[in-house]
Design an enzyme around this catalytic site. Structure first.
Site, mmCIF file in Angstrom:
data_model
loop_
_atom_site.group_PDB
_atom_site.id
_atom_site.type_symbol
_atom_site.label_atom_id
_atom_site.label_comp_id
_atom_site.label_asym_id
_atom_site.label_seq_id
_atom_site.Cartn_x
_atom_site.Cartn_y
_atom_site.Cartn_z
ATOM 1 N N THR A 535 0.852 -1.188 0.000
ATOM 2 C CA THR A 535 0.000 0.000 0.000
ATOM 3 C C THR A 535 0.887 1.236 0.000
ATOM 4 O OG1 THR A 535 -1.843 -1.098 1.068
ATOM 5 C CG2 THR A 535 -1.800 1.274 1.254
ATOM 6 N N PHE A 537 1.186 5.152 0.724
ATOM 7 C CA PHE A 537 0.568 6.178 1.559
ATOM 8 C C PHE A 537 1.103 7.551 1.167
ATOM 9 C CE2 PHE A 537 0.255 2.313 3.954
ATOM 10 C CZ PHE A 537 -0.931 2.427 4.677
#
Ligand code: PEP
Ligand code: MN
Length: 633
Positions: A535, A537
């Site tokens: 992921t 960010f």
């Protein structure tokens, strides 16, 4: 021997114990660990350990069986982390030290320092005193070299490591050098080791050309026994019958040292191989094998180097190597240590704004979710130094907190490699024009099946998690069709929930950190379908509040006119200038059905004018244009 002290031992008992050991000729060091406090005692004369065991405040006594004591894992269970100015070596970090073999001139070391720092090195290397095989080879600039190194360090903010070859130079090294290197040829120069150990500064100890791992640890013992706590070991290749490479780089020494000792170990693939082309693969192998860092020789013009040109990387090769290490780090659950440049700037600005001392207070960083969320991990891995992570219920609350200044930064997920973009955050970035992206962090997502302490996989009847968490572990869950799958608003929140409920039949899917936060048990780690689950960010802050140093990436959003070739004109403005696009994503224009916004990420070249020119051109061919942020990745 290791003496484990009783919890809450009286100060007077501690003092008596120490005095008793000292009277028997032992040197005593107190080590406060997470679980227990110990005394490490090292002496020459043997002692009956029962004499110590009976003293008040002593829980138990463990003899150290190895010939090296202070360096051994038996003496200290936790990894040693060596602090060098802003850099920490050891633990879950990868530290890159780079620079030329020798300091050749003021210009050469300053230029190289800037180049390697730009690519991500955090410690500058360079020999001022060179131990050369031939007395006719370049012997180094000596004290002048140390002076130039110091200047390069001040310009770039990188601490320096350089080799000492004689006790005559102790005074200079004590004053000007951040990490004192003991070279391979001096690994067993015990007088030098004693004197350098006494200084108390961090020491980089290279493995000797014909030294065993035990020899290396015995030399580390000399340093530790004489006063320093900060020893970094370095594998740099040993002599074998192989002649193709300059030395044989013994990478198996890394896991061996990790088992035997608490000291950090780095690898020098430059001297380890002696051949430029072999340096990057061995550097990556070293990092994969668990090294805490690497030290590489880089030269702006290796053909002209005074020493070790054939093994020195070109700056471009070093830059590529840094990018490869960055890509590898999340797989190993490690971070490539970066100089906290943004924080230096930030603290300075904070100080100016608030008139408070730099030391005052931790930075506050907002995230969405509960304690133990992946976003919280992203915060700690991006900021590295101490920050306070504050949980908010929704992404909008995170943006609000950044806007009203109650936090310094926010960290929000933008994209998952399996599930795609988190559109909510793209929309919020548009709605809050005063908030900009100032940084980026990608972390690997590893899902764990979490249950109550004492619970077993056979107890489980129900599994809670965010729908993404459930979907990403579908393969694992399909082997247990009898389990009910319950969607929850948040992964870490589902762990908090099962903790509150206290039923052994409930399980959750979240990070193992979340299990730790709520005192739950990891039943099985790594249950996601595909291990390449990352992921990305974004770090967000109020515009103008913090300055981003040397941005190399930008995100902007456009909406094009409804006419042929509209998007093409934007892409052409980038292509004409060789600007590399990293991402293009379209989203419906809020409130205008069937009209679209395009979110674009690009690499920003060091010549900013090229980028600015492209943006000017794009503005002309678009209806809507906004920069979402310039940042450094
Ligand atoms: C060096 O790092 O400059 C050096 C001389 O290395 P070694 O002692 O490993 O040969
Ligand atoms: Mn060299």
């Amino acid at each position: 021997m290791v003496i484990v002290l009783e919890h809450g031992i009286k100060e007077s008992d501690k003092k008596n114990l120490k005095e008793f050991l000292q009277s028997k000729g032992f040197k005593v060091k107190e080590i406060v660990g997470e679980e227990e406090t110990i005394f490490g005692a090292v002496g020459i004369k043997p002692i009956d350990i029962r004499e110590v065991e009976i003293l008040p405040g002593v829980l138990r006594v463990i003899p150290i069986t190895k010939p090296y004591k202070l360096a051994s894992r038996e003496f200290k269970k936790d990894d040693t982390v060596v602090n060098v100015g802003p850099v920490k070596i050891g633990g879950q970090r990868i530290v890159v030290m780079a620079g030329p073999c020798s300091v050749e001139s003021r210009e050469q070391i300053i230029q190289t320092a800037r180049l390697v720092k730009e690519s991500g090195a955090v410690i500058l290397r360079g020999g001022a005193f060179k131990p050369r095989t031939s007395p006719y080879s370049f012997q180094g600039l000596g004290l002048k070299g140390i002076e130039y190194l110091k200047e390069a360090s001040e310009i770039t903010g990188m601490p320096v490591v350089t080799e000492i070859i004689s006790t005559d130079h102790i005074g200079v090294f004590k004053e000007y050098v951040d990490i004192i290197q003991i070279g391979a040829r001096n690994m067993q120069n015990f007088e030098l080791l004693k004197r350098v150990g006494e200084i108390g500064k961090p020491v980089l100890l290279k493995r000797g050309l014909a030294a065993t791992i035990q020899d290396l640890l015995m030399s580390a013992e000399y340093l530790l026994a004489n006063g320093t706590d900060s020893v970094i070991l370095c594998e740099r290749g040993i002599r074998t019958f192989e002649t193709y490479t300059r030395n044989t780089l013994d990478l198996s020494a890394i896991p061996v040292v990790k088992k035997l000792s608490h000291l950090p170990i780095i690898v020098d693939p430059s001297h380890g191989t002696g051949i430029r082309a072999k340096v990057p693969p061995m550097a990556l192998a070293a990092v994969s094998a668990g090294a805490d860092g690497i030290m590489v020789e880089v030269h702006p013009n290796p053909e002209k180097a005074f020493s070790d040109g054939p093994q020195s990387l070109y700056p471009e090769q070093f830059e590529k190597l840094m990018r490869d290490i960055e890509a590898l780090a999340p797989v190993l659950k490690k971070e490539v240590y970066r100089l906290p440049e943004y924080t230096t700037e930030t603290y300075t600005l904070k100080k100016r704004e608030e008139g408070k001392p730099i030391e005052g207070g931790l930075l506050k960083v907002a995230f969405q979710g509960e304690k133990g969320a992946y976003s919280e991990r992203a915060i700690h891995s991006y900021f590295q130094n101490e920050v306070e992570a504050i949980a908010f219920q929704s992404f909008r609350r995170v943006f609000d907190a950044v806007l009203d200044g109650s936090v310094d930064y926010g960290v929000i997920p933008l994209e998952n490699s399996l599930a795609g973009s988190i559109h909510r955050n793209y929309d919020l970035l548009l709605q809050y024009p005063d908030i900009k992206i100032v940084g980026e962090k990608t972390i690997r997502i590893i899902h764990s099946l979490i249950g109550l302490p004492g619970a077993d996989i056979t107890d489980i009847k129900r599994v809670y998690s965010h729908p993404q968490g459930l979907a990403q572990c579908e393969g694992f869950l399909s082997a247990h069709p009898e389990w009910e799958q319950v969607p929850f608003y948040d992964t870490a929140g589902s762990v908090a929930f099962i903790a509150r409920e206290g039923k052994r039949e409930n399980a959750a899917i979240a990070s193992s950190e979340a299990a730790g936060v709520y005192g739950m048990k990891v039943i099985k780690e790594g249950i996601e379908n595909i291990s390449q689950n990352y992921t990305r960010f974004a770090v967000i802050a109020l515009e103008g509040r913090f300055k981003v140093v040397s941005p190399n990436k930008a995100s902007f959003v456009i909406s094009t006119m409804d006419k042929p070739g509209a998007l093409y004109l934007t892409l052409k403005a980038l292509a004409d200038r060789q600007l590399n696009m990293k991402k293009l994503e379209s989203r419906p224009f809020p409130g205008k059905p069937w009209e679209y916004m395009f979110y674009i990420d690009i690499d920003v070249p060091s010549e900013r004018e090229i980028f600015d020119e492209a943006m000017e051109e794009i503005k002309k061919s678009t209806d809507y244009f906004r920069i979402l942020g310039f940042y450094r990745v």
